[in-house]
Write an enzyme that holds these catalytic residues in place. Sequence first.
Site, PDB file in Angstrom:
ATOM      1  N   ASN A  14       0.825  -1.197   0.000  1.00 42.10           N
ATOM      2  CA  ASN A  14       0.000   0.000   0.000  1.00 42.10           C
ATOM      3  C   ASN A  14       0.865   1.254   0.000  1.00 42.10           C
ATOM      4  OD1 ASN A  14      -2.526  -1.362   0.077  1.00 42.10           O
ATOM      5  ND2 ASN A  14      -2.192  -1.770   2.242  1.00 42.10           N
ATOM      6  N   CYS A  15       0.267   2.350  -0.417  1.00 40.15           N
ATOM      7  CA  CYS A  15       0.911   3.659  -0.460  1.00 40.15           C
ATOM      8  C   CYS A  15       1.610   3.918   0.882  1.00 40.15           C
ATOM      9  CB  CYS A  15      -0.144   4.726  -0.738  1.00 40.15           C
ATOM     10  SG  CYS A  15       0.509   6.383  -0.833  1.00 40.15           S
ATOM     11  N   PRO A  16       2.843   4.369   0.843  1.00 49.85           N
ATOM     12  CA  PRO A  16       3.647   4.839  -0.290  1.00 49.85           C
ATOM     13  C   PRO A  16       4.625   3.800  -0.832  1.00 49.85           C
ATOM     14  CG  PRO A  16       4.711   5.540   1.709  1.00 49.85           C
ATOM     15  CD  PRO A  16       3.469   4.746   2.116  1.00 49.85           C
ATOM     16  N   ASP A  41      -2.755  -1.609  -5.290  1.00 47.27           N
ATOM     17  CA  ASP A  41      -3.208  -0.427  -4.557  1.00 47.27           C
ATOM     18  C   ASP A  41      -3.795   0.584  -5.539  1.00 47.27           C
ATOM     19  OD1 ASP A  41      -3.608   1.781  -2.978  1.00 47.27           O
ATOM     20  OD2 ASP A  41      -1.541   1.930  -2.270  1.00 47.27           O
ATOM     21  N   ASP A  47      -0.678   8.156  -7.933  1.00 53.71           N
ATOM     22  CA  ASP A  47       0.702   8.368  -7.493  1.00 53.71           C
ATOM     23  C   ASP A  47       1.746   8.123  -8.580  1.00 53.71           C
ATOM     24  OD1 ASP A  47      -0.395   8.908  -5.028  1.00 53.71           O
ATOM     25  OD2 ASP A  47       0.093   6.952  -4.166  1.00 53.71           O
TER      26      ASP A  47
END
Length: 76
Positions: A14-16, A41, A47
């Site tokens: 998941n981010c980041p 994600d 992103d």
Amino acid sequence: MSDYDHFLDTKGLNCPEPVMLLHKTVRGMEAGQLVKVEATDPSTTRDIPKFCQFLGHELIDQSQQDDLYCYVIRKG
């Protein structure tokens, strides 16, 4: 033979983390080389294009199949 020089599997992250791993991978690449990224994600749809735009890389392809997001990026 694949259509890319590097492959980055970020499924389940998941981010980041996907963008952080992409940044690390791109740093080790030669200009003009391609990397394919696979991610699960949904935030990567925002992103990764921003990452490319900000750092001068080219987003060659972006696709989605079910919950899998795929990107092909050329290092600038």
